[in-house]
Design an enzyme around this catalytic site. Structure first.
Site, PDB file in Angstrom:
ATOM      1  N   CYS A  55      40.803  37.907  27.017  1.00  0.00           N
ATOM      2  CA  CYS A  55      41.643  37.339  28.093  1.00  0.00           C
ATOM      3  C   CYS A  55      42.977  38.066  28.195  1.00  0.00           C
ATOM      4  CB  CYS A  55      41.872  35.854  27.871  1.00  0.00           C
ATOM      5  SG  CYS A  55      40.343  34.908  27.895  1.00  0.00           S
ATOM      6  N   HIS A 103      43.865  35.702  36.282  1.00  0.00           N
ATOM      7  CA  HIS A 103      44.980  35.623  35.328  1.00  0.00           C
ATOM      8  C   HIS A 103      44.781  36.603  34.184  1.00  0.00           C
ATOM      9  CE1 HIS A 103      43.122  32.090  32.727  1.00  0.00           C
ATOM     10  NE2 HIS A 103      42.309  33.105  32.837  1.00  0.00           N
ATOM     11  N   GLU A 121      37.232  25.496  34.182  1.00  0.00           N
ATOM     12  CA  GLU A 121      37.496  26.935  34.245  1.00  0.00           C
ATOM     13  C   GLU A 121      36.190  27.713  34.115  1.00  0.00           C
ATOM     14  OE1 GLU A 121      40.700  29.545  31.847  1.00  0.00           O
ATOM     15  OE2 GLU A 121      38.948  28.934  30.695  1.00  0.00           O
ATOM     16  N   ASP A 131      44.572  29.816  45.734  1.00  0.00           N
ATOM     17  CA  ASP A 131      43.284  30.429  46.044  1.00  0.00           C
ATOM     18  C   ASP A 131      43.414  31.927  46.326  1.00  0.00           C
ATOM     19  OD1 ASP A 131      40.514  30.420  46.456  1.00  0.00           O
ATOM     20  OD2 ASP A 131      40.754  30.141  48.610  1.00  0.00           O
ATOM     21  N   HIS A 132      42.597  32.704  45.615  1.00  0.00           N
ATOM     22  CA  HIS A 132      42.591  34.167  45.729  1.00  0.00           C
ATOM     23  C   HIS A 132      43.929  34.789  45.369  1.00  0.00           C
ATOM     24  CE1 HIS A 132      38.705  33.346  47.486  1.00  0.00           C
ATOM     25  NE2 HIS A 132      38.418  34.629  47.346  1.00  0.00           N
ATOM     26  N   HIS A 162      41.361  38.963  34.772  1.00  0.00           N
ATOM     27  CA  HIS A 162      40.002  38.554  35.117  1.00  0.00           C
ATOM     28  C   HIS A 162      40.113  37.294  35.956  1.00  0.00           C
ATOM     29  CE1 HIS A 162      41.055  36.225  31.549  1.00  0.00           C
ATOM     30  NE2 HIS A 162      40.286  35.287  32.054  1.00  0.00           N
ATOM     31  N   HIS A 165      38.437  33.486  37.716  1.00  0.00           N
ATOM     32  CA  HIS A 165      37.571  32.322  37.552  1.00  0.00           C
ATOM     33  C   HIS A 165      37.394  31.641  38.900  1.00  0.00           C
ATOM     34  CE1 HIS A 165      37.830  32.316  33.140  1.00  0.00           C
ATOM     35  NE2 HIS A 165      39.117  32.575  33.277  1.00  0.00           N
TER      36      HIS A 165
HETATM   37 NI    NI Z   1      40.450  33.259  31.929  1.00  0.00          NI
END
Ligand code: NI
Length: 140
Positions: free
Chosen positions: A33, A14, A127, A79-80, A39, A41
């Site tokens: 961010c 995100h 997260e 996912d991904h 980036h 998680h």
């Molecule tokens: Ni983040």
């Protein structure tokens, strides 16, 4: 009443950015961010359900049925993926983990099978080691 919690994992990317703010305001509010390239998680999602133990099964819910439900509605969607652009349920929203948590809760509630006696109690998303988000169904 017994609560059962099951864990799921997904990785997603995100970028925290508001179209309503200037570049400087975004940088101030979201810090690193707001990096334009985003980036990722490795999220840990906990789904908690609550209900009476069914005397015929000795269980609150079938873990296999819950897995199938959460995988189809959440894990397969997130996912991904890039949460800014690839998750339809987040379209037009800032994909903070707060927003993702509320969205995941909404997605789980909206289709919750009527023949399940257990209800969704809360979800929790880890997260990072230090950032944990939790929604409780009653509170919303
Ligand atoms: Ni983040």
């Amino acid at each position: 009443m017994t609560r059962f919690t099951r864990r799921y994992r997904f990785a997603a990317a995100h970028r925290l950015h508001s179209e309503k703010l200037t570049a400087a305001e975004n940088a101030e509010l979201f810090g690193k961010c707001n990096n334009p390239y985003g980036h990722g998680h490795d999220y840990l999602l906990e789904v908690s359900v609550c209900g009476d133990v069914d005397p015929s099964t000795g269980r609150v819910i079938s873990p296999a049925q819950l897995d199938e439900y959460v995988k189809a509605r959440i894990v397969d969607q997130f996912d991904h993926r890039n949460m800014n652009t690839e998750v339809p349920a987040l379209a037009g929203r800032i994909p903070t983990t707060e927003v993702a948590a509320e969205t995941i809760e909404d997605l789980l509630i909206s289709d919750w099978p009527k023949d399940w006696s257990a209800r969704l109690d809360k979800i929790r998303i880890y997260e990072t080691k230090n950032n944990i988000f939790e929604t409780t169904h009653e509170a919303r």
